[in-house]
Enzyme design. Sequence first.
Site, mmCIF file in Angstrom:
data_model
loop_
_atom_site.group_PDB
_atom_site.id
_atom_site.type_symbol
_atom_site.label_atom_id
_atom_site.label_comp_id
_atom_site.label_asym_id
_atom_site.label_seq_id
_atom_site.Cartn_x
_atom_site.Cartn_y
_atom_site.Cartn_z
ATOM 1 C CG ASN A 1 -6.046 2.715 8.192
ATOM 2 O OD1 ASN A 1 -6.061 1.794 7.389
ATOM 3 N ND2 ASN A 1 -5.521 3.904 7.927
ATOM 4 C CG HIS B 1 -1.769 8.597 3.682
ATOM 5 N ND1 HIS B 1 -1.896 7.227 3.848
ATOM 6 C CD2 HIS B 1 -1.479 9.082 4.919
ATOM 7 C CE1 HIS B 1 -1.671 6.908 5.118
ATOM 8 N NE2 HIS B 1 -1.404 8.018 5.799
ATOM 9 C CD GLU C 1 -5.919 6.800 9.835
ATOM 10 O OE1 GLU C 1 -5.637 7.858 10.433
ATOM 11 O OE2 GLU C 1 -5.486 5.707 10.180
ATOM 12 C CE1 TYR D 1 -1.185 1.759 13.349
ATOM 13 C CE2 TYR D 1 -3.177 2.823 12.597
ATOM 14 C CZ TYR D 1 -1.877 2.415 12.367
ATOM 15 O OH TYR D 1 -1.288 2.647 11.151
ATOM 16 N NE ARG E 1 -3.580 2.394 2.389
ATOM 17 C CZ ARG E 1 -3.662 3.136 3.492
ATOM 18 N NH1 ARG E 1 -3.218 2.680 4.660
ATOM 19 N NH2 ARG E 1 -4.215 4.322 3.448
ATOM 20 C CD GLU F 1 -2.442 3.375 8.013
ATOM 21 O OE1 GLU F 1 -2.368 3.719 9.210
ATOM 22 O OE2 GLU F 1 -2.470 4.187 7.070
HETATM 23 C C1 PNW Z 1 -2.472 6.546 10.979
HETATM 24 N N1 PNW Z 1 -5.034 7.934 16.759
HETATM 25 O O1 PNW Z 1 -2.696 7.667 11.768
HETATM 26 C C2 PNW Z 1 -2.003 7.084 9.635
HETATM 27 O O2 PNW Z 1 -2.798 6.654 8.549
HETATM 28 C C3 PNW Z 1 -0.559 6.846 9.353
HETATM 29 O O3 PNW Z 1 -0.109 7.767 8.396
HETATM 30 C C4 PNW Z 1 0.219 6.911 10.658
HETATM 31 O O4 PNW Z 1 1.598 6.894 10.473
HETATM 32 C C5 PNW Z 1 -0.235 5.724 11.491
HETATM 33 O O5 PNW Z 1 -1.628 5.710 11.671
HETATM 34 C C6 PNW Z 1 0.432 5.636 12.867
HETATM 35 O O6 PNW Z 1 0.077 6.716 13.682
HETATM 36 C C7 PNW Z 1 -3.260 7.631 13.012
HETATM 37 O O7 PNW Z 1 -4.730 8.890 17.510
HETATM 38 C C8 PNW Z 1 -2.860 8.607 13.919
HETATM 39 O O8 PNW Z 1 -5.877 7.092 17.159
HETATM 40 C C9 PNW Z 1 -3.459 8.707 15.151
HETATM 41 C C10 PNW Z 1 -4.454 7.819 15.501
HETATM 42 C C11 PNW Z 1 -4.840 6.828 14.621
HETATM 43 C C12 PNW Z 1 -4.237 6.740 13.384
#
Ligand code: PNW
Length: 493
Positions: free
Chosen positions: A324, A155, A195, A326, A108, A389
């Site tokens: 995405n 992006h 995002e 996390y 990607r 992601e």
């Molecule tokens: C994503 N949060 O950003 C982005 O798509 C990427 O470019 C970035 O490098 C990656 O996650 C890691 O941070 C996020 O605060 C930034 O929950 C912040 C959050 C989630 C995603």
Amino acid sequence: MTASLAWIGFPLVVSSLTAWAVPQETPEDRIVKAFRGQSDFLWGSATASYQVEGSWDRDGRQESIWDVFSHTPGNTHENQTGDVADDFYNLYPADVSRVASYGFNAFRMSISWSRILPLGPDGVRRPNIEGVNFYKRVIHLLLDNKVTPFVTIFHWDLPADLDWLSESVVPAFADYAEFLFETFPEVKHWLTFNEPSSFCANGYGSGTHAPGVKSKYKQYRCGHHVLKAHAQAVAIYRAKYQQVAHGKIGITLNYDFGFPWNGSSDQDAAQLHHDFNVGWWADPIYLTGDYPASMKDRLGSNLPKFTEAEIAMLKGSSGFYGMNTYSAMYVKADVSSEKGFTELRVGVDGKEIGKRAASPWLYVVPTGIRAYLEYVHFRYQPQSIYVTENGCDVPGENEMPLEQALNDTFRVDFYRAYLDNVAAAVLNSGVPVKGYFAWSLLDNYEWADGYQLRFGLTYVNYTTQERYPKLSAKWFKLLLNQMVRQSQLEIAI
Ligand code: PNW
């Protein structure tokens, strides 16, 4: 650099054939079981143009809002910029080989709008042949390596003359997207946006990302233009390019799942959290063509309105769901807040929701990815879902000596547990997951946090630009090898 993989627990023999010899099913067994039958499943790692390319002022590239923002002192960690980043602009051949050598069949990447379609001195955007050639070279090298390019149109690196608060960005984006569809028929997987809730809320809400606007409600104007731009780009693709290219187009929406803090009294608050984070985008695109009722009620005139024609255009404007994710959090009802909830990381039991990664917002909650997958599957019923992601940074990694940083068992545990939950969503709930991308192939420019946070499967020495595979890269390689071998076995049997 001889971190041992023995402990990772790959069975030495094919477990399904010799069940008596294997005491216990490992997460890897379950992951392989869930995906080995899908030969077209996309396994990849992800990047984004501004975070890896560098060469910000080379070969006719126009400045983006991230160049302006990062070159303004006080906006980023130690005023770090993406001027050089991973120098992917020059080093892409070795990085593309790396993708294939890790066993991935997909990659990607995003395209820098201001590199490929910069604004000329006469105020007209024109194709920049050097930008076009750069992305042609990258994409063809990927294809030569049997790696499927999965391309994000936007992006976050908006050309510096444009603004998501102004209506004129909508036709500009549609033109840009059409230029890409026409130029790259070899790309079969497009994402309009990465995002939107991150770049609208950070860029026009908290002001912590480019263009640094602080405001309570401007993020909704940003979002409104993003949704219209998305719908127009998809309509153009479907009308003129999709059939010829046999491609797919969708959008990536991020969400860190909100679990009710108190299971009996905070269900409604959790639904509000889903609405304000996911429904903001997914209800218009996958469900009704319009914002969730809860958002309209609570935001009133601060939420822009769609016309009937826009609603019709938005509804169904995505061929798949890109997600995405996390982390995850608890959500508690809060009548004093406009949205009706507050977010917490400590549960009713007084315990934190998960282990802490390096980013302050990133708690490791593997069940969050399963909850998000199932929520999307049941509410929006997209034909397919791609996890575009997922990944983590490791506490203290940036301060560690190289050898220790490469032994990233924390990250291996993260991927193993999250993928085990993706496997459970597939096996137990029938969620149609068609791809999974680890963030990220390389340590890279982590926006306002600069280079101090490392999300890569590959360690990057920013002084020499040397790359070193971490244990997590080796873990993926073993997993994907196992997957291929078991798929072949299945076919043979
Ligand atoms: C994503 N949060 O950003 C982005 O798509 C990427 O470019 C970035 O490098 C990656 O996650 C890691 O941070 C996020 O605060 C930034 O929950 C912040 C959050 C989630 C995603």
